[in-house]
Design an enzyme around this catalytic site. Sequence first.
Site, short mmCIF file in Angstrom:
data_model
loop_
_atom_site.label_atom_id
_atom_site.label_comp_id
_atom_site.label_asym_id
_atom_site.label_seq_id
_atom_site.Cartn_x
_atom_site.Cartn_y
_atom_site.Cartn_z
N ARG A 243 0.87 -1.17 0.00
CA ARG A 243 0.00 0.00 0.00
C ARG A 243 0.90 1.23 0.00
O ARG A 243 1.92 1.26 0.71
CB ARG A 243 -0.90 0.03 1.24
CG ARG A 243 -2.06 -0.95 1.20
CD ARG A 243 -3.11 -0.57 0.14
NE ARG A 243 -4.26 -1.45 0.12
CZ ARG A 243 -4.38 -2.54 -0.65
NH1 ARG A 243 -3.39 -2.89 -1.46
NH2 ARG A 243 -5.48 -3.27 -0.62
N GLU A 272 -4.04 7.59 -4.75
CA GLU A 272 -4.25 6.91 -6.04
C GLU A 272 -5.53 7.41 -6.70
O GLU A 272 -6.54 7.51 -6.02
CB GLU A 272 -4.31 5.40 -5.82
CG GLU A 272 -2.97 4.87 -5.32
CD GLU A 272 -2.91 3.37 -5.11
OE1 GLU A 272 -3.95 2.70 -5.29
OE2 GLU A 272 -1.84 2.87 -4.77
N HIS A 291 -1.03 0.42 -9.60
CA HIS A 291 -1.68 -0.54 -8.68
C HIS A 291 -2.29 -1.73 -9.44
O HIS A 291 -3.50 -1.94 -9.40
CB HIS A 291 -2.74 0.17 -7.82
CG HIS A 291 -3.05 -0.58 -6.55
ND1 HIS A 291 -3.46 0.03 -5.40
CD2 HIS A 291 -3.00 -1.90 -6.25
CE1 HIS A 291 -3.66 -0.87 -4.45
NE2 HIS A 291 -3.40 -2.05 -4.96
#
Length: 336
Positions: A243, A272, A291
Site C-alpha cells: 500500500r 491513487e 496498482h
Amino acid sequence: MSGSERKKIYVTRRLPEEAMKLLEERFDVDVWTGEMPPPKGVLVEKVKNIDGLICLLTEKIDEEVINAAGPRLRGICQVAVGYDNIDVKAATKKGIYVTNTPGVLTETTADYAFALLMATARRIAEADRYVRDGKWKIPWGLTMLLGQDIWGKTIGIVGMGRIGTAVARRAKGMNMKILYYDVVRNEKAEKELEAKYVDLETLLKESDFVTLHVPLLPSTRHLINEERLKLMKKTACLINTSRGPVVDEKALYKALKEGWIWAAGLDVWEKEPTDPDNPLLKLENVTASPHIASGSIATRTKMAIMAVENMIAILEGKIPPNLVNKEVLKVRPPTS
Ligand code: GLV
C-alpha cells in the site's frame, strides 16, 4: 424464491461476467456503472436498503457509510485482499460481516512484485523510453543504461505472509539470500527457503532489494521513512506492491534524488491515482505502475467470484470462508 423475496446487493463496479452471473441468479443486483468509484453520497444512500455490498479498495467504507446502513445490511465483501479502506470496527459494531479475497491473488501479485524488482534493477521501463524517444544513437554502448545484478544478491522481505513468502520462492530461484522481517516469525518459510529472520534495521542495511508486503495499519504507515531509507545501501532498490502510505513519498523522493538508494519500483502510491505532477514521476530511477500487481485476467475473475461466494454464504446464514472480523459472530451469529 419469489422475486419479492430476493435480497438486494449493491456492487460498486461491474464484475467479470462469471461473477455477475452468480450474483444475478440469486439476488437483485444494482451495479454502479461508472468507471470512477461511486461518490460517498451514493454509497450512503445505497447502504440504507441493501442486504449486501460488494466493493473495491477504491471505496472508502468509513464510519459514516457504515452508520448509514439499514438493518438489512449483513455483509461487505471486498474484491481485494487488503481492506484498509473499510472501517472494520464500525462494521463489527453493527453486526456486519466483512470479507476479503486472500490466496487467489498470491502468486499473481508475487509475479508482479518480482517483475517490478527486475524491471527496476535492469531499468526496463527507462530503456523502453530510451528507444522510443530516439535516444539510442550508439549501436552498443559499454556503459549504456547499466543496472544492478539480481542473481545471487540479497533480498529483504518486509512482511513474510502469503505474498512475501511467494516472492521469497521466486527469489530462491534467483539464488538470492533471503532476509525477512515481520512482527511474527514465519518458521515454515525459514525452513523451506532458508530465509533468515532479522530486525528491520539489519534488513535495510544488508539488502540489495527491499520489497514490502505488509498490510496498511497505523503501525505500518510510513514504515519506510527518511531515517530508514538512510540505512539502505546506495545501490539498493525499494519495491512497493503493498500500500502506498507504507512509504513516505517525500522522504523517498529525497532518497532517490540525493542517491541514498539507487532506485524504486512503485505499484502503489500515497494517493491513487497519483498526480502526474508527483515529483517521483520526474525521476528516471523510479519505475511506476498504477496498482496492478494482482491484475491478471484469471486472478481478477477469481477475486470477484470469491467476493460473490462470500456474499452468498453470508446471505445463506453461513460463516463466509474469508471473514475478516471474526468478532462479529458474537454480535450477529449466522442465521439462515
Ligand atoms: C490489492 O491491492 C489487494 O489488496 O487485493
